[in-house]
Design a protein around this motif. Structure first.
Motif, PDB file in Angstrom:
ATOM      1  N   ILE A  34       1.005  -1.232  -0.106  1.00 27.47           N
ATOM      2  CA  ILE A  34       0.080  -0.001   0.172  1.00 27.47           C
ATOM      3  C   ILE A  34       0.891   1.306   0.011  1.00 27.47           C
ATOM      4  CG2 ILE A  34      -1.917  -1.328   1.331  1.00 27.47           C
ATOM      5  CD1 ILE A  34      -1.063   0.466   3.625  1.00 27.47           C
ATOM      6  N   SER A  35       0.283   2.425  -0.392  1.00 27.75           N
ATOM      7  CA  SER A  35       1.140   3.639  -0.527  1.00 27.75           C
ATOM      8  C   SER A  35       0.531   4.538   0.740  1.00 27.75           C
ATOM      9  CB  SER A  35       0.934   4.257  -1.742  1.00 27.75           C
ATOM     10  OG  SER A  35      -0.324   5.041  -1.817  1.00 27.75           O
ATOM     11  N   VAL A  36       1.336   5.354   1.004  1.00 30.15           N
ATOM     12  CA  VAL A  36       1.111   6.426   1.548  1.00 30.15           C
ATOM     13  C   VAL A  36       0.623   7.624   0.725  1.00 30.15           C
ATOM     14  CG1 VAL A  36       1.418   8.447   3.422  1.00 30.15           C
ATOM     15  CG2 VAL A  36       2.361   6.174   3.819  1.00 30.15           C
ATOM     16  N   PRO A  37      -0.511   7.852   0.534  1.00 27.43           N
ATOM     17  CA  PRO A  37      -1.197   8.910  -0.528  1.00 27.43           C
ATOM     18  C   PRO A  37      -0.969  10.296  -0.342  1.00 27.43           C
ATOM     19  CG  PRO A  37      -3.144   8.096   0.489  1.00 27.43           C
ATOM     20  CD  PRO A  37      -1.894   7.373   1.090  1.00 27.43           C
ATOM     21  N   ASP A  38      -0.732  10.984  -1.341  1.00 28.78           N
ATOM     22  CA  ASP A  38      -0.578  10.597  -2.628  1.00 28.78           C
ATOM     23  C   ASP A  38       1.129  10.522  -3.324  1.00 28.78           C
ATOM     24  OD1 ASP A  38      -3.107  10.747  -3.413  1.00 28.78           O
ATOM     25  OD2 ASP A  38      -3.161  12.934  -3.459  1.00 28.78           O
ATOM     26  N   SER A  39       1.917  11.164  -2.014  1.00 33.93           N
ATOM     27  CA  SER A  39       3.226  11.183  -2.541  1.00 33.93           C
ATOM     28  C   SER A  39       3.869   9.664  -2.744  1.00 33.93           C
ATOM     29  CB  SER A  39       4.074  12.100  -1.418  1.00 33.93           C
ATOM     30  OG  SER A  39       3.884  11.435  -0.138  1.00 33.93           O
ATOM     31  N   GLY A  40       3.327   8.608  -2.125  1.00 37.32           N
ATOM     32  CA  GLY A  40       3.766   7.612  -2.132  1.00 37.32           C
ATOM     33  C   GLY A  40       3.273   6.686  -3.335  1.00 37.32           C
ATOM     34  N   ASN A  41       2.319   7.300  -4.143  1.00 39.56           N
ATOM     35  CA  ASN A  41       1.858   6.382  -4.881  1.00 39.56           C
ATOM     36  C   ASN A  41       2.395   5.606  -6.044  1.00 39.56           C
ATOM     37  OD1 ASN A  41      -0.491   6.888  -3.714  1.00 39.56           O
ATOM     38  ND2 ASN A  41      -1.516   8.298  -5.170  1.00 39.56           N
ATOM     39  N   ALA A  42       3.453   6.537  -6.819  1.00 33.44           N
ATOM     40  CA  ALA A  42       4.208   5.898  -7.956  1.00 33.44           C
ATOM     41  C   ALA A  42       5.245   4.977  -7.275  1.00 33.44           C
ATOM     42  CB  ALA A  42       4.966   7.166  -8.650  1.00 33.44           C
ATOM     43  N   ALA A  43       5.939   5.234  -6.340  1.00 34.55           N
ATOM     44  CA  ALA A  43       7.005   4.277  -6.140  1.00 34.55           C
ATOM     45  C   ALA A  43       6.253   2.989  -5.327  1.00 34.55           C
ATOM     46  CB  ALA A  43       7.679   4.946  -4.722  1.00 34.55           C
ATOM     47  N   ALA A  44       5.091   2.990  -4.640  1.00 35.88           N
ATOM     48  CA  ALA A  44       4.268   1.957  -4.548  1.00 35.88           C
ATOM     49  C   ALA A  44       4.126   1.145  -5.548  1.00 35.88           C
ATOM     50  CB  ALA A  44       2.989   2.101  -3.766  1.00 35.88           C
ATOM     51  N   ARG A  45       3.703   1.700  -6.611  1.00 32.86           N
ATOM     52  CA  ARG A  45       3.214   0.946  -7.784  1.00 32.86           C
ATOM     53  C   ARG A  45       4.851   0.140  -8.221  1.00 32.86           C
ATOM     54  NH1 ARG A  45      -0.924   4.855  -8.839  1.00 32.86           N
ATOM     55  NH2 ARG A  45       0.556   6.092  -9.772  1.00 32.86           N
ATOM     56  N   GLY A  46       5.507   1.178  -8.458  1.00 28.55           N
ATOM     57  CA  GLY A  46       6.905   0.235  -8.835  1.00 28.55           C
ATOM     58  C   GLY A  46       7.354  -0.785  -7.847  1.00 28.55           C
ATOM     59  N   TYR A  47       7.148  -0.531  -6.547  1.00 28.00           N
ATOM     60  CA  TYR A  47       7.472  -1.789  -5.586  1.00 28.00           C
ATOM     61  C   TYR A  47       6.845  -2.908  -5.860  1.00 28.00           C
ATOM     62  CZ  TYR A  47       9.325  -3.366  -1.143  1.00 28.00           C
ATOM     63  OH  TYR A  47       9.882  -4.483  -0.180  1.00 28.00           O
ATOM     64  N   ALA A  48       5.537  -2.681  -6.234  1.00 28.53           N
ATOM     65  CA  ALA A  48       4.558  -3.832  -6.437  1.00 28.53           C
ATOM     66  C   ALA A  48       5.092  -4.699  -7.456  1.00 28.53           C
ATOM     67  CB  ALA A  48       3.035  -3.607  -6.521  1.00 28.53           C
ATOM     68  N   ARG A  49       5.256  -3.896  -8.625  1.00 28.84           N
ATOM     69  CA  ARG A  49       5.824  -4.519  -9.896  1.00 28.84           C
ATOM     70  C   ARG A  49       6.895  -5.620  -9.794  1.00 28.84           C
ATOM     71  NH1 ARG A  49       4.493   0.513 -12.321  1.00 28.84           N
ATOM     72  NH2 ARG A  49       6.561   1.274 -12.262  1.00 28.84           N
ATOM     73  N   VAL A  50       7.990  -5.023  -9.124  1.00 27.66           N
ATOM     74  CA  VAL A  50       9.202  -5.887  -9.045  1.00 27.66           C
ATOM     75  C   VAL A  50       8.844  -7.150  -8.098  1.00 27.66           C
ATOM     76  CG1 VAL A  50      11.742  -5.620  -8.225  1.00 27.66           C
ATOM     77  CG2 VAL A  50      10.684  -3.943  -9.961  1.00 27.66           C
ATOM     78  N   SER A  51       8.391  -6.592  -6.926  1.00 23.58           N
ATOM     79  CA  SER A  51       8.049  -7.743  -5.901  1.00 23.58           C
ATOM     80  C   SER A  51       7.026  -8.765  -6.206  1.00 23.58           C
ATOM     81  CB  SER A  51       7.595  -7.024  -4.440  1.00 23.58           C
ATOM     82  OG  SER A  51       6.554  -6.462  -4.551  1.00 23.58           O
ATOM     83  N   GLY A  52       6.161  -8.396  -7.327  1.00 24.93           N
ATOM     84  CA  GLY A  52       5.218  -9.498  -7.479  1.00 24.93           C
ATOM     85  C   GLY A  52       4.082  -9.617  -6.507  1.00 24.93           C
ATOM     86  N   LEU A  53       4.014  -8.565  -5.552  1.00 27.83           N
ATOM     87  CA  LEU A  53       3.026  -8.439  -4.632  1.00 27.83           C
ATOM     88  C   LEU A  53       1.776  -7.711  -5.254  1.00 27.83           C
ATOM     89  CD1 LEU A  53       5.091  -7.734  -1.324  1.00 27.83           C
ATOM     90  CD2 LEU A  53       4.010  -9.753  -1.794  1.00 27.83           C
TER      91      LEU A  53
END
Length: 462
Positions: free
Chosen positions: A273-292
């Motif tokens: 999950i992200s801390v919105p809104d400033s963490g949104n883009a990085a959270a998507r990137g983290y999820a892409r690579v981690s597969g979570l």
């Protein structure tokens, strides 16, 4: 500079796009064919300061605007911008940044008999230019720039032109655009998008750009200085739809999340999950690579501005949730990776961790797409003192214990530069590393209230 256009309205909407850069005050200055400069400025948000009637009073063919986030001087009305002066030159000025030699310049000007009506470093730049003996404002700018130390992306409005200039290190952003056959400048390219302007390029560090009814011209006030663009602009401060140094920030922030997942996986986690809104883009990137999987575990109230109303004991007891609200149905029973862009004091982060635990989260793993912030910014971002920073004097494990999370990891400095396609020798990362590119850290203790405390204010009316 746009004859035939409603320049005040264009400035208003550009400021609306740049509201994130300052919420204390807003202002617009325009100039008509007769060379009369009109300035309207007040405390509050852009939409609170201006309405249709006020915009109609700001006629003319040239305009500059400003939203203020104070780093020198308080948020009093006197410090709102654009600053207006009419000494040898009549001008209005708007400035983004922070002068580290403001107190010294202020004292020198007062010894020369210059009077001030504010405690803002922006009026110091305006006074130096307004009092300058040069016939052309560009000559005055080129003479003044070497006297200024710090960050200053600045626009000046005179009776027949707009002059924009950037400090030799290029610490704060400044972009050049074109609307139709006329030119404009702004702190970020997202301001061009809202008014239908085309982003051309960034104003170069040390460059002076002149916009007139004849077009655009450029000259260098200082060449060959060490570039030091603020890396925190990429991480947090600028809007994600802006482009800086050829980089779309949304994409760069996504890459930061990907690199963070590579550097600091969370093996026991099952949700990002992200801390919105400033963490949104990085959270998507983290999820892409981690597969979570990724979901919205925190909902942000986007209508919360600064409040001076205390919640009272009854509401405080229940944990007043002004900004974020966790969703138990999403995070309950889960081991969550919480991605945010940065941690400064840690107070909000600590509250978020506790709220997620109260909502039933089994584990809370914090992943931060910036390195630990340990040093104050001298160049235009108000990051408080070292002692207030949660990472100052603490190890990562000690910070994690203080925040109450199960694990904590920050992206590496190398990871940030990989994400933005840059290098330390052309950026400022002093808030992370303590290495100040202008060499002013040693003994530098002045803060934004130095004028109020240290100098008697010589007002324009005294």
């Amino acid at each position: 500079m746009a004859p035939g256009h409603d320049v005040a309205r264009l400035a208003y909407f550009a400021l609306y796009a740049l509201q994130h850069r300052g919420q204390e005050s807003a202002g617009i200055a325009t100039c008509d064919r007769g060379g009369h400069i009109m300035t309207l400025r007040d405390r509050g948000l852009v939409s609170q300061v201006f309405d249709e009637q006020k915009l109609r009073t700001l006629g003319g063919e040239l305009a500059i605007g400003h939203t203020r986030y104070s780093t020198t001087g308080s948020d009093a009305w006197e410090n709102t911008q654009p600053v207006y002066r009419s000494d040898r030159h009549q001008l209005a000025l708007a400035h983004n940044g922070n002068l580290v030699n403001a107190v010294e310049l202020h004292a020198a000007l007062r010894e020369e008999g210059v009077r001030f009506s504010s405690t803002s470093d922006s009026e110091i730049i305006a006074a130096l230019l307004s009092h300058h003996e040069a016939e052309h404002i560009e000559d005055a700018v080129c003479d003044v720039v070497p006297r200024l130390k710090g960050a200053f992306s600045t626009v000046v409005l005179t009776k027949d032109r707009v002059v924009a200039f950037r400090d030799p290190a290029g610490l704060r952003p400044l972009a050049l655009g074109r609307v139709g056959d006329r030119y404009c400048v702004a702190s970020e390219s997202c301001a061009f998008d809202i008014i239908g302007a085309e982003y051309l390029r960034d104003v170069r560090p040390g460059e002076v750009v002149t916009l007139t009814d004849r077009g655009i011209s450029s000259r260098m006030a200082v060449e060959g200085a060490r570039e030091a663009f603020c890396v925190f602009e990429y991480i947090y401060f600028a809007r994600p739809d802006s482009r800086m140094n050829g980089t779309l920030l949304q994409a760069a922030r996504g890459r930061m999340g990907e690199i963070l997942a590579r550097e600091a996986p969370a093996p026991t986690a099952d949700l990002v999950i992200s801390v919105p809104d400033s963490g949104n883009a990085a959270a998507r990137g983290y999820a892409r690579v981690s597969g979570l999987p990724q979901d919205d575990g925190l909902i942000k109230n986007r209508y919360v501005a600064r409040t001076f109303i205390q919640p009272g004991q009854e509401l405080r007891k229940h944990g007043l949730r002004m900004k974020f609200n966790p969703l138990p149905e999403i995070v309950g029973g889960r081991s969550v990776v919480v991605v945010d862009d940065s941690i400064v004091r840690g107070n909000t982060t600590r509250q978020i961790v506790q709220m997620l635990r109260d909502a039933g989260a089994r584990e809370v793993h914090l992943r931060i797409s910036a390195p630990p912030i340990k040093h104050p910014c001298h160049y235009g971002i108000d990051m408080s003192t070292r002692e207030e920073m949660v990472a100052h004097g603490r190890s990562v494990e000690e910070v994690a214990e203080h925040l109450g999370c199960d694990s904590l990891a920050y992206i590496s400095m190398a990871g940030v530069y990989e994400a933005v396609g840059g290098s330390p020798d052309r950026h400022c990362d002093a808030c992370f590393t303590g290495t100040y590119p202008l060499g002013d850290a040693e003994g530098y203790t002045k803060d934004k209230f130095a004028f109020e405390r240290g100098l008697p204010l010589a007002t324009a009316s005294s």
